[in-house]
Write a protein that holds these residues in place. Structure first.
Motif, mmCIF file in Angstrom:
data_model
loop_
_atom_site.group_PDB
_atom_site.id
_atom_site.type_symbol
_atom_site.label_atom_id
_atom_site.label_comp_id
_atom_site.label_asym_id
_atom_site.label_seq_id
_atom_site.Cartn_x
_atom_site.Cartn_y
_atom_site.Cartn_z
ATOM 1 N N LEU A 165 0.860 -1.192 0.000
ATOM 2 C CA LEU A 165 0.000 0.000 0.000
ATOM 3 C C LEU A 165 0.892 1.236 0.000
ATOM 4 C CD1 LEU A 165 -3.087 0.722 2.240
ATOM 5 C CD2 LEU A 165 -1.186 2.348 2.159
ATOM 6 N N ILE A 166 0.595 2.168 -0.879
ATOM 7 C CA ILE A 166 1.360 3.418 -0.930
ATOM 8 C C ILE A 166 0.429 4.549 -0.513
ATOM 9 C CG2 ILE A 166 2.602 5.021 -2.446
ATOM 10 C CD1 ILE A 166 2.941 2.207 -4.181
ATOM 11 N N HIS A 167 0.887 5.356 0.437
ATOM 12 C CA HIS A 167 0.036 6.471 0.883
ATOM 13 C C HIS A 167 0.865 7.738 1.010
ATOM 14 C CE1 HIS A 167 -3.438 8.418 2.567
ATOM 15 N NE2 HIS A 167 -2.786 8.775 3.659
ATOM 16 N N ASP A 168 0.365 8.827 0.444
ATOM 17 C CA ASP A 168 1.071 10.109 0.540
ATOM 18 C C ASP A 168 1.118 10.582 1.985
ATOM 19 O OD1 ASP A 168 1.371 10.271 -2.206
ATOM 20 O OD2 ASP A 168 -0.570 11.265 -2.464
ATOM 21 N N ALA A 169 2.305 11.034 2.377
ATOM 22 C CA ALA A 169 2.460 11.536 3.744
ATOM 23 C C ALA A 169 1.683 12.827 3.950
ATOM 24 C CB ALA A 169 3.932 11.768 4.055
ATOM 25 N N ALA A 170 1.186 13.417 2.874
ATOM 26 C CA ALA A 170 0.458 14.681 3.008
ATOM 27 C C ALA A 170 -1.055 14.474 3.011
ATOM 28 C CB ALA A 170 0.859 15.619 1.875
ATOM 29 N N ARG A 171 -1.491 13.238 3.257
ATOM 30 C CA ARG A 171 -2.941 12.992 3.320
ATOM 31 C C ARG A 171 -3.341 12.442 4.685
ATOM 32 N NH1 ARG A 171 -5.237 13.276 -1.917
ATOM 33 N NH2 ARG A 171 -3.715 12.752 -3.527
ATOM 34 N N PRO A 172 -3.304 13.305 5.681
ATOM 35 C CA PRO A 172 -3.617 12.815 7.022
ATOM 36 C C PRO A 172 -5.118 12.710 7.276
ATOM 37 C CG PRO A 172 -3.113 15.151 7.128
ATOM 38 C CD PRO A 172 -2.966 14.742 5.681
ATOM 39 N N LYS A 213 -5.079 16.375 -0.174
ATOM 40 C CA LYS A 213 -3.645 16.446 0.075
ATOM 41 C C LYS A 213 -3.307 17.834 0.601
ATOM 42 C CE LYS A 213 0.227 14.783 -2.668
ATOM 43 N NZ LYS A 213 0.619 14.383 -4.015
ATOM 44 N N ILE A 214 -2.390 17.916 1.533
ATOM 45 C CA ILE A 214 -1.893 19.224 1.951
ATOM 46 C C ILE A 214 -0.813 19.596 0.951
ATOM 47 C CG2 ILE A 214 -0.847 20.554 3.815
ATOM 48 C CD1 ILE A 214 -1.537 18.234 5.663
ATOM 49 N N THR A 215 -1.181 20.383 -0.046
ATOM 50 C CA THR A 215 -0.222 20.650 -1.108
ATOM 51 C C THR A 215 0.158 22.105 -1.176
ATOM 52 O OG1 THR A 215 -1.268 18.922 -2.362
ATOM 53 C CG2 THR A 215 0.269 20.299 -3.544
ATOM 54 N N PHE A 216 -0.834 22.937 -1.151
ATOM 55 C CA PHE A 216 -0.560 24.343 -1.366
ATOM 56 C C PHE A 216 -0.671 25.129 -0.073
ATOM 57 C CE2 PHE A 216 0.077 23.811 -5.705
ATOM 58 C CZ PHE A 216 -0.847 22.890 -6.175
ATOM 59 N N ARG A 217 -0.124 26.316 -0.143
ATOM 60 C CA ARG A 217 -0.060 27.182 1.015
ATOM 61 C C ARG A 217 -1.419 27.327 1.725
ATOM 62 N NH1 ARG A 217 4.173 30.375 2.218
ATOM 63 N NH2 ARG A 217 3.728 31.590 4.038
ATOM 64 N N GLU A 218 -2.502 27.423 0.930
ATOM 65 C CA GLU A 218 -3.818 27.609 1.545
ATOM 66 C C GLU A 218 -4.167 26.437 2.451
ATOM 67 O OE1 GLU A 218 -4.096 27.493 -2.362
ATOM 68 O OE2 GLU A 218 -2.708 29.036 -1.728
ATOM 69 N N ASP A 219 -3.766 25.234 2.032
ATOM 70 C CA ASP A 219 -4.077 24.070 2.855
ATOM 71 C C ASP A 219 -3.343 24.141 4.170
ATOM 72 O OD1 ASP A 219 -5.698 22.822 0.891
ATOM 73 O OD2 ASP A 219 -3.881 22.307 -0.186
ATOM 74 N N VAL A 220 -2.092 24.593 4.088
ATOM 75 C CA VAL A 220 -1.311 24.719 5.313
ATOM 76 C C VAL A 220 -1.962 25.774 6.200
ATOM 77 C CG1 VAL A 220 0.907 25.380 6.282
ATOM 78 C CG2 VAL A 220 0.825 23.986 4.239
#
Ligand code: MG
Length: 381
Positions: free
Chosen positions: A98-105, A207-214
């Protein structure tokens, strides 16, 4: 038949340049821990391997080494996953990866078991959310050619779960037929002609990708703290308050320089971050802190907070003292503390008050200080 083993690969190798932050977003505070801890926690009970940026390996070790194996990440996400897959000790073909992006909490693990089972039966399954917006296909000039049938469009996400044998075959196919590096592992299997099924998920698994998500994470992560400190006067010692030497004195008794205002501020900072108190950090039984300048302690606490991803929104202090008169020194204190906290003077406020001759402060036996601090996640604005 032997039950397939389950391996989890989390690529956290990127340093988050797309987020516009120097620190990897996976180390940002999240729900009382960090983003990476939340991701690892989703897969508790499985063999978990995390590809980490070598430069931040220690930070990741501190947080997840007890639950996951760390592998140096590659230059790209694609390479990171591949490095980890190759580091696995020969999973059998029927085992599952299973592969999971670390930015998808935000993944809801409720139906994860059904996805694992489906992957075991069909071979390759990825989470994907239905397209919500109307989708247009355009030509080279940016003119719409047609409207796509939204019902057939999905946004690929992770987890992506594959039988190890299929993933291995897909890498072999990629090596034999070098092509554009796919943006996810499903693309790798597709290129090799392997069918990949969809597990319908929610857009919330974003995904936490862009500044707005942060920033969204940040608004969910404001933290308040308060501190209070009292020291008795000692005319034999120099007076330090708010990091500033006040020649009028009298000084304050204490193990360190006894700067009650800075001590209250330190406690408020530690309190906001849920990191204990000043006595725990700098025990007054430790000779190292004998006559220590409290501003040095403040610097260390501030460094520890920054390390955990906190920024200061503002701090507000009140010093209660019948004497000496502090008004002439307040601006200097404010500048000094703002410098240490690496922020502008408008974010640090210091007030002084007497207690109208009431109580121990009024009797000039000592003075007291309180501090309130608001922290948020991110860098100082
Ligand atoms: Mg104290």
């Amino acid at each position: 038949m032997r039950k397939p083993k389950r391996f989890v690969i989390i690529p956290a190798g990127g340093t988050g340049s797309r987020v516009g932050k120097s620190r990897p977003k996976q180390l940002l505070p999240f729900r009382g821990a960090t983003v990476i801890e939340a991701c690892v926690e989703l897969f508790r009970g499985n063999t978990i391997l995390v590809a980490v940026p070598p430069r931040f390996r220690k930070d990741f070790e501190e947080r997840i080494a007890d639950r996951a194996q760390l592998v140096d990440g590659g230059a790209t996400r694609f390479e990171s996953v591949r490095n980890v897959f190759q580091a696995l000790r020969e999973p059998r073909d029927e085992d599952l990866v299973l592969i999971h992006d670390a930015a998808r909490p935000f993944l809801d693990p409720k139906d994860l078991e059904s996805a694992w089972r489906r992957a075991a039966s069909v071979g390759a399954v990825i989470y994907a959310s239905p397209a919500v917006d109307t989708l247009k296909r355009v030509d080279a000039r940016g003119v719409i050619e047609r409207t796509l049938d939204r019902d057939k469009i999905f946004h690929a996400q992770t987890p992506q779960i594959f039988r190890a044998g299929l993933l291995r075959a897909a890498y072999a196919h990629f090596d034999a037929h070098p092509a554009k590096v796919p943006t996810d592992e499903a693309g790798l299997l597709e290129a090799a002609g392997i069918a990949v099924a969809i597990h319908v998920s929610s857009p919330k698994n974003s995904k936490i990708t862009f500044r707005e998500d942060v920033e969204l994470l940040q608004t969910q992560s404001l933290r308040i703290g308060q501190g209070y400190d009292v020291h008795r006067f000692d005319s034999q010692r120099p007076l330090y308050l708010g990091g500033v030497h006040i020649p009028e004195g009298p000084g304050l008794a204490g193990h360190s320089d006894a700067d009650a205002a800075v001590h209250a501020l330190i406690d408020a900072l530690l309190g906001a971050a849920g990191m204990g108190d000043i006595g725990h950090w700098f025990p007054d039984t430790d000779p190292a802190y004998k006559d220590a300048r409290s501003t040095e302690l403040l610097k260390r606490v501030w460094a520890a907070l920054k390390e955990r991803g906190y920024a200061l929104v503002n701090a507000d202090l009140t010093i209660q003292a019948q004497a000496p008169r502090l008004a002439p020194y307040l601006d200097e204190m404010r500048g000094r503390l703002a410098d240490i906290l690496e922020t502008g003077g408008d974010r640090v406020n210091i007030k002084a008050t007497t207690t109208e001759h009431l109580g121990f402060v009024g009797r000039k036996e000592g003075l007291a200080a309180t501090a309130t601090v608001l922290l948020r996640i991110g860098e100082n604005p």
